[in-house]
Write an enzyme that holds these catalytic residues in place. Structure first.
Site, PDB file in Angstrom:
ATOM      1  N   ASP A   1      -1.504   6.574   6.470  1.00  5.78           N
ATOM      2  CA  ASP A   1      -2.598   5.736   5.968  1.00  5.78           C
ATOM      3  C   ASP A   1      -2.894   4.723   7.068  1.00  5.78           C
ATOM      4  O   ASP A   1      -2.109   3.804   7.317  1.00  5.78           O
ATOM      5  CB  ASP A   1      -2.158   5.031   4.673  1.00  5.78           C
ATOM      6  CG  ASP A   1      -3.206   4.032   4.180  1.00  5.78           C
ATOM      7  OD1 ASP A   1      -4.262   3.874   4.837  1.00  5.78           O
ATOM      8  OD2 ASP A   1      -2.960   3.412   3.127  1.00  5.78           O
TER       9      ASP A   1
ATOM     10  N   TRP B   1       0.824  -1.223   0.000  1.00  6.41           N
ATOM     11  CA  TRP B   1       0.000   0.000   0.000  1.00  6.41           C
ATOM     12  C   TRP B   1       0.846   1.256   0.000  1.00  6.41           C
ATOM     13  O   TRP B   1       0.509   2.232  -0.672  1.00  6.41           O
ATOM     14  CB  TRP B   1      -0.972   0.002   1.184  1.00  6.41           C
ATOM     15  CG  TRP B   1      -2.004  -1.081   1.077  1.00  6.41           C
ATOM     16  CD1 TRP B   1      -2.186  -2.135   1.925  1.00  6.41           C
ATOM     17  CD2 TRP B   1      -2.996  -1.242   0.044  1.00  6.41           C
ATOM     18  NE1 TRP B   1      -3.213  -2.923   1.477  1.00  6.41           N
ATOM     19  CE2 TRP B   1      -3.727  -2.400   0.336  1.00  6.41           C
ATOM     20  CE3 TRP B   1      -3.318  -0.505  -1.096  1.00  6.41           C
ATOM     21  CZ2 TRP B   1      -4.777  -2.854  -0.471  1.00  6.41           C
ATOM     22  CZ3 TRP B   1      -4.362  -0.952  -1.898  1.00  6.41           C
ATOM     23  CH2 TRP B   1      -5.074  -2.107  -1.590  1.00  6.41           C
TER      24      TRP B   1
ATOM     25  N   LYS C   1     -12.391  -1.704   7.030  1.00  5.58           N
ATOM     26  CA  LYS C   1     -11.719  -2.646   7.925  1.00  5.58           C
ATOM     27  C   LYS C   1     -12.235  -2.496   9.363  1.00  5.58           C
ATOM     28  O   LYS C   1     -12.875  -3.383   9.876  1.00  5.58           O
ATOM     29  CB  LYS C   1     -10.209  -2.461   7.845  1.00  5.58           C
ATOM     30  CG  LYS C   1      -9.614  -3.112   6.595  1.00  5.58           C
ATOM     31  CD  LYS C   1      -9.245  -2.157   5.502  1.00  5.58           C
ATOM     32  CE  LYS C   1      -8.867  -2.868   4.222  1.00  5.58           C
ATOM     33  NZ  LYS C   1      -7.807  -2.231   3.484  1.00  5.58           N
TER      34      LYS C   1
END
Ligand code: PLP
Length: 358
Positions: A172, A104, A196
């Protein structure tokens, strides 16, 4: 319905009480005679949803009035380009620093190369991201920001502390926001795709220090400007009413349970699973360094491909889904987000112990 034990990395399992409340709101929202799906996005009911959700985020993260909370479209990835679009200008040779700790962060830094100079400050790519890269000793003061990924969903590593930084720090936190106490205020900006720990896909939570809003690129279409979104209270166009409402339900659930209780339970779940893996003769943890191990995503392998297939089948036969590892790592990945109960983790660990004896 027999509900699956769902260890998927995202969209992730949600608490039954949140699902039931969301379901009830689909029929009628709060005595309005309307479904939440029909609710006007500029009406007082939705404005109240936005205000309450912002207040809970500030409470959970211990943010002062120097932060703005935004609900934006486009999930996690939209932040990968919105961030550099707002703060980098190629014509001024603007640069940003990126900490490369996994897929990511790599994707985020690739997106940023379209808007400015990207400096990779540190990376653990050479070890296939099975360790965290060392935090950089010095950060060049001219960088517009430094970006890092607090939890590496695919590799199962996590920065458990957010360090201070001499330039604006951006995190993030898609896969570990609200997993426990963190120094959120060491970040100038933190963001999370909500599917999530915080709701349903397509929405992003962004917290941004107000001094950053003044520095946003003024040439952007308003939809992509943090400053314009803040001015409009995230209701610039038709907001994702249902998605944001689901996040509010998750926020209420999180607040009711309490961050400390959530952290304690997350540690218990992770310790139980890591302990089962470490004691096993069949399973091996991917992340060897204990300090680098994620509380949210646990990656491990079995001693042969054959055995991996067998264990996946045993899981499926026992109503357990979502344990297959990401294709770049292989093996297994078990996600232990806030809504995953200790009892369900115990079921999995018992199954792992049974499997060893087969
Ligand atoms: C899941 C995830 C994303 C991607 O979110 P999308 O909403 O699918 O774009 C980004 N960063 C991290 C750390 C993630 O875990």
């Amino acid at each position: 319905m027999q509900r699956k034990i769902n260890f998927n990395a995202g969209p992730a399992t949600l608490p039954m009480e949140v699902l039931q409340e969301a379901a009830a709101a689909v029929t009628e929202y709060n005595g309005t005679g309307m479904s939440i799906l029909e609710l006007p996005h500029r009406g007082k009911e939705f404005v109240a949803i936005v205000e309450e959700s912002k207040a809970i985020v500030k409470d959970l993260c211990e943010l002062g009035d120097d932060y703005e909370v935004l609900w934006l479209h486009g999930g996690g990835r939209q932040q990968f380009f919105m961030l550099p679009m707002n703060f980098l200008d190629k014509e001024h040779d603007d640069a940003a620093g990126y900490i490369d700790s996994g897929h990511w962060s790599e994707e985020a830094l690739e997106y940023a190369t379209h808007y400015g100079d990207v400096q990779v400050l540190t990376s653990s790519k050479e070890s296939n991201y099975s360790v965290l890269p060392a935090w950089p000793h010095t950060v060049p003061a001219q960088l517009k920001y430094v970006h890092f990924t607090s939890n590496n969903t695919i590799y199962g590593t996590q920065f458990r502390n957010i360090p201070k930084c001499n330039v604006p720090l951006v995190a993030d936190m898609s896969s570990d926001i609200f997993c426990g106490r963190m120094n959120y205020t060491n970040c100038a900006i933190f963001y999370a795709a909500v599917q999530k720990n915080l709701g349903t896909p397509g929405v992003a939570l962004v917290a941004i220090r107000k001094d950053m809003l003044a520095m946003c690129n003024k040439e952007l279409p308003p939809m992509l400007s943090y400053a314009a979104q803040a001015r409009e209270n995230s209701i610039l166009n038709t907001a994702n009413v249902f998605g944001i409402y689901t996040s509010l339900l998750m926020l209420r659930w999180t607040q009711k349970k309490g961050i400390d209780a959530i952290e304690k339970e997350n540690k218990e779940k992770a310790n139980l699973l890591y302990d089962t893996i470490d004691k096993s003769k069949v399973f091996t943890g991917v992340v060897k360094k204990k300090a680098d191990r994620s509380m949210m995503n646990v990656c491990f392998t079995a001693d042969s491909e054959e055995r991996e297939k067998d264990f996946l089948k045993l899981c499926a036969d026992n109503n357990i889904i979502g344990v297959k590892g990401h294709r770049s790592v292989g093996g297994f990945r078990v996600s232990l987000y806030n809504a995953m109960g200790l009892d369900d983790v115990t079921v999995l660990c018992d199954l792992m112990k049974t499997f060893e004896k087969i």
